[in-house]
Design a protein around this motif. Structure first.
Motif, PDB file in Angstrom:
ATOM      1  N   ASP A 543       0.845  -1.196   0.000  1.00 27.05           N
ATOM      2  CA  ASP A 543       0.000   0.000   0.000  1.00 27.05           C
ATOM      3  C   ASP A 543       0.881   1.247   0.000  1.00 27.05           C
ATOM      4  O   ASP A 543       1.865   1.321   0.734  1.00 27.05           O
ATOM      5  N   SER A 559      -8.184   3.658  -2.239  1.00 26.90           N
ATOM      6  CA  SER A 559      -9.516   4.199  -2.500  1.00 26.90           C
ATOM      7  C   SER A 559     -10.437   3.930  -1.313  1.00 26.90           C
ATOM      8  O   SER A 559     -10.323   2.902  -0.625  1.00 26.90           O
ATOM      9  N   GLU A 561     -13.488   3.092  -1.243  1.00 28.45           N
ATOM     10  CA  GLU A 561     -14.301   1.881  -1.420  1.00 28.45           C
ATOM     11  C   GLU A 561     -13.525   0.645  -0.988  1.00 28.45           C
ATOM     12  O   GLU A 561     -14.033  -0.203  -0.239  1.00 28.45           O
ATOM     13  N   GLU A 562     -12.278   0.528  -1.454  1.00 23.95           N
ATOM     14  CA  GLU A 562     -11.476  -0.633  -1.075  1.00 23.95           C
ATOM     15  C   GLU A 562     -11.148  -0.602   0.415  1.00 23.95           C
ATOM     16  O   GLU A 562     -11.193  -1.627   1.097  1.00 23.95           O
ATOM     17  N   TRP A 563     -10.814   0.589   0.911  1.00 23.74           N
ATOM     18  CA  TRP A 563     -10.432   0.728   2.320  1.00 23.74           C
ATOM     19  C   TRP A 563     -11.566   0.281   3.247  1.00 23.74           C
ATOM     20  O   TRP A 563     -11.360  -0.468   4.202  1.00 23.74           O
ATOM     21  N   ARG A 566     -12.113  -3.579   3.500  1.00 21.33           N
ATOM     22  CA  ARG A 566     -11.056  -4.448   4.025  1.00 21.33           C
ATOM     23  C   ARG A 566     -11.355  -4.960   5.435  1.00 21.33           C
ATOM     24  O   ARG A 566     -11.906  -4.244   6.270  1.00 21.33           O
TER      25      ARG A 566
END
Length: 636
Positions: A543, A559, A561-563, A566
């Motif tokens: 990252d 991003s 959305e990804e964060w 997780r």
């Protein structure tokens, strides 16, 4: 000189925020003193136990109950170089008290571990919690109601904050802190660091490394760099709790014992039995706390105090936040360069002008409060230097101009316009960085993360040639709840070596770094910590991380959305060796976050559900300009 508006504003915000807790604290200590000295209320059996071992003179005075009795809280052991001189202090104090018609007793001893010995070892996991154990031991020592004032013999990292917290629990008693001073200069700290880095590179033998270390740490007294122990002394003087100018007088100088006797004499002069009563609980108010932080920033002191002084303030019913510390740091210029912020040791700092010069500059610029202290004259008394004249203590004005502008400078020609620390904010949480020791060109980095849960893994990755050219070392599950928040100074030689090779490196961790650390940009004390479900546990290998110390930013460039999708990664570090760790399991369970002092004890007026009743004053991601602007307290 009128007070600087930002210093005035932050002091008033702290005061307003703290009003309910401070009132409760003062009511408690005033009630403790309402009926006069406690000793007069002891039963005959109580009193007889307390003076049974005394000699005839002391016993007679204690029986009569007409004279002051000093309690000595001693952190002596002869493994800590800084504390070894305390072996003989109690007899010096007892004799001084007898000479003045009073008495003194060792009320108790407190544990005093050495972080220098436990660096990189399992014992370091007990270090932070030792502060709270020291506070409890101090309270136990004072619980006998025998004392009219107390002298606190302590110097090093957790010992002074622990003694302070314990002293504030008995805030109706006057308190005088008594240091032992630094060891004389050994080899330059820069040379020692170079040998450490060569050893990390496999270019120096263990014998060479040990010789360098032994030449640096070579005698009685504090280590000569400006780490947590020596920062303690500066902060104590900035709050007016030590005799002026006592911090950096070496243990073997005749002036040292004279200052110890003066401390005992002053403690006797400010008890409730006389007409100059100065209890510590009234002396330590929000102004004293701001003074301590201002002095810390002006001198580029230890990052550990961003935890310890939050706890110390809390013990006095005062709510200090990291946001307050950040505003003070952005207001107070950096006036000193002492290793690791420069090449000088604390002996050279003292010779160049020392605390007297720095305090006068801060007072003249309105960056420090002039306030009541343990001595007459307020903070201006701490701008004077102690001297020996015909074997007696005298004071002379501190030097008007710096004797070495490479070490100490006036506000008008500061090394930097801001102080030594910055608060970082972003999607990883909140953390602190010591900017004073990091060169300008290293204060910004954008590089991939190398994520480990065990700090030893970094050395193994380096040995295997698996570390990227540029990277941010992320060492998580090192916070107070996880493993007691050990210092990670053992990583400094490796990361310093890589930076010397032209590589860009940084450290991000929810652990601590030694007060002696610098050079490498390090975002530390990250909160919420990984063990509390903090976002640090969302980071993955590779990252991209941005650390911008100048603008107060720490963030993972992932991003949203990804964060948000997780999962939190589990702790993969191996089980720790016990070595007493089981005895502190309850401490790890109940400890407050780093930004709330990492307290494992109830300290000051009650708090509820393991947290204090206030929110962070500033939202994450607010600009430095907004943070420095006046804010209305949310709970005032």
């Amino acid at each position: 000189m009128s007070l600087h508006p930002r210093i005035q504003e932050v002091t008033e915000r702290i005061r307003q925020r703290s009003l309910p807790l401070r009132r409760a604290y003062l009511a408690g200590i005033d009630a403790a003193n309402a009926n006069g000295p406690q000793r007069s209320r002891l039963s005959c059996g109580n009193l007889a136990h307390a003076f049974a071992a005394c000699g005839p003179t002391d016993k007679g005075r204690l029986r009569a109950d007409v004279t002051a009795n000093l309690g000595i809280i001693n952190a002596y052991n002869d493994m800590l170089s800084a504390h070894q001189p305390f072996e003989h202090y109690p007899e010096i104090i007892r004799q001084l008290a007898r000479d003045l018609g009073a008495t003194a007793q060792v009320a108790g001893g407190v544990p005093a571990m050495c972080d220098g010995v436990t660096q990189g070892r399992p014992g370091m996991e007990l270090s932070l919690f030792s502060r709270d154990a020291i506070a409890q031991a101090t309270a136990i020592s004072l619980s006998h109601d025998m004392f009219d004032a107390a002298l606190y013999l302590g110097v090093c990292d957790k010992i002074v904050p622990g003694l302070l917290i314990g002293a504030l629990a008995f805030g109706h008693l006057p308190a005088v802190f008594v240091p032992a001073g630094p060891m004389t200069p050994g080899i330059p700290n820069k040379k020692k660091a170079e040998v450490r880095e060569r050893y990390a590179a496999g270019e120096a033998t263990r014998e060479e490394l040990l010789e360098a270390e032994a030449a640096s740490y070579h005698a009685a007294g504090t280590c000569t760099f400006y780490g947590t122990a020596n920062s303690n002394q500066v902060l104590l003087e900035a709050m007016g709790l030590q005799m002026p100018g006592t911090s950096f007088v070496n243990p073997d100088q005749p002036l040292r014992d004279v200052l110890t006797r003066a401390a005992a004499e002053q403690a006797l002069a400010i008890t409730a039995l006389g007409d100059d009563y100065r209890p510590i609980g009234h002396l330590i108010d929000e102004r004293a706390i701001v003074n301590a932080i201002a002095a810390l920033m002006a001198t580029g002191g230890s990052t550990n105090h961003t935890i310890h002084w939050v706890a110390v303030a809390r013990a006095a019913g005062i709510v200090l936040t990291w946001d307050d510390i950040d505003v003070i740091s952005q207001t107070v210029p950096l006036l000193a360069r002492v290793y690791p912020n420069g090449d000088a040791d604390v002996n050279r700092f003292a010779a160049a002008g020392g605390t007297q010069f720095v305090f006068r500059e801060l007072l003249d610029a309105g960056l420090m409060h002039d306030l009541p202290t343990i001595v007459a004259g307020g903070m201006r008394a701490f701008c004077e230097e102690p001297r020996l004249q015909d074997g007696k203590l005298a004071y002379a004005p501190g030097i008007a101009e710096s004797a070495d502008t490479a070490v100490v400078r006036p506000v008008s020609d500061a090394f930097e316009s801001q102080g030594g620390l910055r608060l970082l904010r972003g999607n990883l949480g909140r953390s602190l960085i010591k900017t004073s020791a990091v060169k300008q060109e290293y204060r910004y980095i954008e590089a991939p993360a190398v994520v480990v849960d065990d700090p030893r893994a970094l050395n193994k990755l380096h040995a295997a040639g698996l570390l990227p050219q540029d990277f941010v070392a992320v060492v998580r599950y090192q916070g107070p709840r996880s493993n007691g928040m050990p210092e990670l100074h053992s990583l400094a030689p490796l990361l310093g070596l890589l930076q010397n090779q032209g590589r860009r490196v940084a450290l991000v961790t929810d652990g601590r770094l030694s007060g002696a650390s610098g050079k490498i940009p390090a975002a530390i004390h990250l909160t919420p910590e990984a063990a509390r479900g903090g976002p640090l546990a969302k980071l993955r290998e590779g990252d991209l991380i941005r650390l911008d110390a100048e603008n107060g930013i720490l963030e993972a460039l992932v991003s949203a959305e990804e964060w948000n999708a997780r999962e939190l990664a589990p702790n993969t570090s191996p089980a720790a060796l016990d070595l007493g760790r089981n005895l502190f399991a309850v401490s790890r369970d109940v400890v407050t976050p780093a930004d709330q002092g990492a307290l494992s004890i109830s300290c000051g007026p009650p708090y509820h559900n393991g947290t204090w009743e206030y929110d962070s004053e500033y939202e994450l991601g607010e600009t430095a300009e907004a943070a420095a602007a006046p804010h209305e307290s949310k709970d005032a």
